[in-house]
Motif scaffolding. Structure first.
Motif, mmCIF file in Angstrom:
data_model
loop_
_atom_site.group_PDB
_atom_site.id
_atom_site.type_symbol
_atom_site.label_atom_id
_atom_site.label_comp_id
_atom_site.label_asym_id
_atom_site.label_seq_id
_atom_site.Cartn_x
_atom_site.Cartn_y
_atom_site.Cartn_z
ATOM 1 N N ALA A 46 40.765 10.054 41.423
ATOM 2 C CA ALA A 46 41.019 8.084 40.743
ATOM 3 C C ALA A 46 39.772 7.607 41.032
ATOM 4 O O ALA A 46 39.929 6.775 40.266
ATOM 5 C CB ALA A 46 41.862 7.660 42.666
ATOM 6 N N VAL A 47 38.669 7.631 41.596
ATOM 7 C CA VAL A 47 37.441 7.376 41.476
ATOM 8 C C VAL A 47 36.763 7.515 39.799
ATOM 9 O O VAL A 47 36.538 7.033 38.948
ATOM 10 C CB VAL A 47 36.327 7.894 42.286
ATOM 11 N N ILE A 48 37.020 8.631 39.426
ATOM 12 C CA ILE A 48 36.552 9.524 37.897
ATOM 13 C C ILE A 48 37.589 8.295 37.349
ATOM 14 O O ILE A 48 36.596 8.060 35.853
ATOM 15 C CB ILE A 48 37.025 10.864 38.405
ATOM 16 N N SER A 49 38.789 8.552 36.991
ATOM 17 C CA SER A 49 39.697 8.001 36.120
ATOM 18 C C SER A 49 39.444 6.558 36.374
ATOM 19 O O SER A 49 39.230 5.422 35.137
ATOM 20 C CB SER A 49 40.993 8.073 36.644
ATOM 21 N N PHE A 50 38.927 5.872 37.366
ATOM 22 C CA PHE A 50 38.438 4.306 37.120
ATOM 23 C C PHE A 50 37.187 4.302 36.429
ATOM 24 O O PHE A 50 37.356 3.406 35.493
ATOM 25 C CB PHE A 50 38.606 4.209 39.290
ATOM 26 N N ILE A 51 36.431 5.189 36.960
ATOM 27 C CA ILE A 51 34.879 5.187 35.875
ATOM 28 C C ILE A 51 35.467 5.098 34.542
ATOM 29 O O ILE A 51 34.717 4.562 33.412
ATOM 30 C CB ILE A 51 33.907 5.976 36.604
ATOM 31 N N ASP A 52 35.925 6.112 34.109
ATOM 32 C CA ASP A 52 35.622 7.089 32.761
ATOM 33 C C ASP A 52 36.758 5.597 32.372
ATOM 34 O O ASP A 52 36.919 4.985 31.387
ATOM 35 C CB ASP A 52 37.109 7.924 32.819
ATOM 36 N N THR A 53 37.828 4.905 33.206
ATOM 37 C CA THR A 53 38.269 3.720 32.157
ATOM 38 C C THR A 53 37.195 2.036 31.784
ATOM 39 O O THR A 53 37.708 2.001 31.292
ATOM 40 C CB THR A 53 39.748 3.353 33.173
ATOM 41 N N GLN A 54 36.537 1.893 32.652
ATOM 42 C CA GLN A 54 35.602 1.169 32.624
ATOM 43 C C GLN A 54 34.593 0.828 31.627
ATOM 44 O O GLN A 54 34.302 0.591 31.009
ATOM 45 C CB GLN A 54 34.909 0.752 34.207
ATOM 46 N N VAL A 55 34.181 2.911 31.429
ATOM 47 C CA VAL A 55 33.589 2.757 30.609
ATOM 48 C C VAL A 55 33.787 3.029 29.113
ATOM 49 O O VAL A 55 33.001 2.544 28.392
ATOM 50 C CB VAL A 55 32.239 4.268 30.861
ATOM 51 N N SER A 56 35.299 3.659 28.830
ATOM 52 C CA SER A 56 35.968 4.058 28.078
ATOM 53 C C SER A 56 35.811 2.708 27.204
ATOM 54 O O SER A 56 35.979 2.510 25.953
ATOM 55 C CB SER A 56 36.373 5.025 28.318
ATOM 56 N N SER A 57 35.839 1.113 28.170
ATOM 57 C CA SER A 57 36.453 -0.023 27.508
ATOM 58 C C SER A 57 35.456 -0.563 26.561
ATOM 59 O O SER A 57 35.365 -1.106 25.931
ATOM 60 C CB SER A 57 36.654 -1.219 28.474
ATOM 61 N N LEU A 58 34.520 0.479 27.074
ATOM 62 C CA LEU A 58 32.708 -0.323 25.991
ATOM 63 C C LEU A 58 33.130 0.485 24.423
ATOM 64 O O LEU A 58 31.612 -0.115 23.696
ATOM 65 C CB LEU A 58 31.464 -0.298 26.588
ATOM 66 N N PHE A 59 33.736 1.217 24.458
ATOM 67 C CA PHE A 59 34.071 2.344 23.240
ATOM 68 C C PHE A 59 35.082 1.751 22.222
ATOM 69 O O PHE A 59 35.765 1.123 22.906
ATOM 70 C CB PHE A 59 33.716 3.550 23.314
ATOM 71 N N SER A 66 37.938 8.605 27.110
ATOM 72 C CA SER A 66 39.003 8.663 28.509
ATOM 73 C C SER A 66 40.352 9.904 28.227
ATOM 74 O O SER A 66 40.197 10.574 29.611
ATOM 75 C CB SER A 66 39.666 7.398 29.005
ATOM 76 N N HIS A 67 40.905 10.225 27.314
ATOM 77 C CA HIS A 67 41.817 11.354 27.401
ATOM 78 C C HIS A 67 41.373 12.152 27.470
ATOM 79 O O HIS A 67 42.109 12.907 27.418
ATOM 80 C CB HIS A 67 42.661 10.106 26.144
ATOM 81 N N TYR A 68 40.679 12.206 26.403
ATOM 82 C CA TYR A 68 40.243 13.665 25.752
ATOM 83 C C TYR A 68 39.215 14.420 26.304
ATOM 84 O O TYR A 68 38.914 15.864 26.567
ATOM 85 C CB TYR A 68 40.332 13.755 23.920
ATOM 86 N N LEU A 69 38.229 13.764 27.001
ATOM 87 C CA LEU A 69 36.694 14.000 27.457
ATOM 88 C C LEU A 69 37.064 13.777 29.169
ATOM 89 O O LEU A 69 35.773 12.232 29.231
ATOM 90 C CB LEU A 69 35.630 13.302 27.140
ATOM 91 N N PRO A 70 38.104 14.069 30.153
ATOM 92 C CA PRO A 70 37.515 13.160 31.420
ATOM 93 C C PRO A 70 36.365 13.710 32.199
ATOM 94 O O PRO A 70 35.961 14.574 32.022
ATOM 95 C CB PRO A 70 38.585 14.330 32.130
ATOM 96 N N GLY A 71 36.045 12.814 32.751
ATOM 97 C CA GLY A 71 34.927 12.841 33.728
ATOM 98 C C GLY A 71 33.781 12.172 32.763
ATOM 99 O O GLY A 71 32.556 12.122 33.126
ATOM 100 N N PHE A 72 34.314 11.989 31.022
ATOM 101 C CA PHE A 72 32.596 11.364 30.184
ATOM 102 C C PHE A 72 31.935 9.959 31.056
ATOM 103 O O PHE A 72 30.880 9.946 30.779
ATOM 104 C CB PHE A 72 33.315 11.242 29.290
ATOM 105 N N GLY A 73 33.262 8.949 31.580
ATOM 106 C CA GLY A 73 32.689 7.621 31.977
ATOM 107 C C GLY A 73 32.091 8.049 33.382
ATOM 108 O O GLY A 73 30.631 7.491 32.897
ATOM 109 N N VAL A 74 32.050 8.910 34.019
ATOM 110 C CA VAL A 74 30.828 9.395 35.206
ATOM 111 C C VAL A 74 30.044 9.693 34.689
ATOM 112 O O VAL A 74 28.682 9.259 35.235
ATOM 113 C CB VAL A 74 31.478 10.732 36.199
ATOM 114 N N LEU A 75 29.671 11.338 34.162
ATOM 115 C CA LEU A 75 28.626 11.565 32.880
ATOM 116 C C LEU A 75 27.496 9.703 32.365
ATOM 117 O O LEU A 75 26.147 10.149 32.891
ATOM 118 C CB LEU A 75 28.947 12.112 32.571
#
Length: 238
Positions: A46-59, A66-75
């Motif tokens: 849930a934490v990883i998905s939340f961070i991915d969603t917030q970061v992916s909204s910038l692109f 967020s769909h093809y690269l899970p954990g990309f937002g955290v990284l």
């Protein structure tokens, strides 16, 4: 003469009761094993998905990060925070930070929120104080009752001037939610320092006392004052 029942043959109801008891025991055993693992995986995901969603909204959405690269937002967040830390280490970065803080300091409501958050974050992360570094026993809420508490710092300022002895800031967490609690100003002599870690103390609070550290030797490293002396000396300090 009627035939005698064979004692070796169990009754149907007894056999069914034994089967139900075994099934219930197996279910509870499986729950004890699966529940901690499942909850841990769920919270982390849930934490990883939340961070991915917030970061992916910038692109752009077409990128589908967020769909093809899970954990990309955290990284990306880790890289970004590291870059910010590196930038603030030089003169230009410190200048930008000073200008930003100056602008925030001129906003009536925002400056209070920013100052409070900044102080808490610096205290916890930079460890400028002994925040949540000591676990103590405190006689609270009345004499004869004791609770776990955490020393968050030494009392200073106007509050300290109201007393003639050294005072400490003590946080008393509530059970089972340690994120809420009470802030008390207590004489240092009224608390009993424990040798258990903060993590073990939080486990006790969250589990309502069910989980107790069994590898702690009472009095290791410190000699707690006698119970009578603690009551006489600090019973009314809280």
């Amino acid at each position: 003469m009627s035939p005698q029942p064979d004692p070796a043959v169990s009754r149907p109801d007894e056999s069914s009761a034994g089967l139900v008891a075994r099934l219930r025991a197996n279910f509870l055993a499986g729950l004890l094993v699966a529940a901690p693992i499942s909850l841990t995986v769920y919270i982390v995901w849930a934490v990883i998905s939340f961070i991915d969603t917030q970061v992916s909204s910038l692109f752009p959405p077409s990128w589908g990060l967020s769909h093809y690269l899970p954990g990309f937002g955290v990284l990306l967040a880790l890289v970004g925070l590291t870059a910010v830390g590196a930038l603030t280490a030089n003169i230009a970065g410190r200048l930008v930070l000073a200008v930003s803080e100056s602008l925030l300091g001129r906003m009536p409501v925002i400056r209070s929120i920013y100052a409070a958050i900044k102080q808490v974050v610096h205290t916890v992360l930079a460890q400028k104080a002994e925040a949540f570094r000591e676990v103590v026993l405190l006689e609270y809420p009345r004499p004869g009752l004791w609770t776990l508490a955490f020393i968050t710092g030494t009392t200073n300022g106007e509050v300290r001037a109201c007393f003639d002895e050294e005072m400490v800031n003590v946080f008393v967490p509530t059970t089972p939610n340690p994120t809420s609690g009470f802030l008390l100003f207590v004489p240092r002599r009224s608390v009993r320092l424990l040798s258990i870690s903060v993590e073990d103390a939080l486990k006790m609070v969250v589990s309502t006392g069910i989980l107790t550290p069994d590898d702690v030797v009472a009095g290791a490293g410190t000699t707690p004052p006698p119970l009578a002396a603690a009551i006489d000396g600090g019973g009314g300090g809280a």
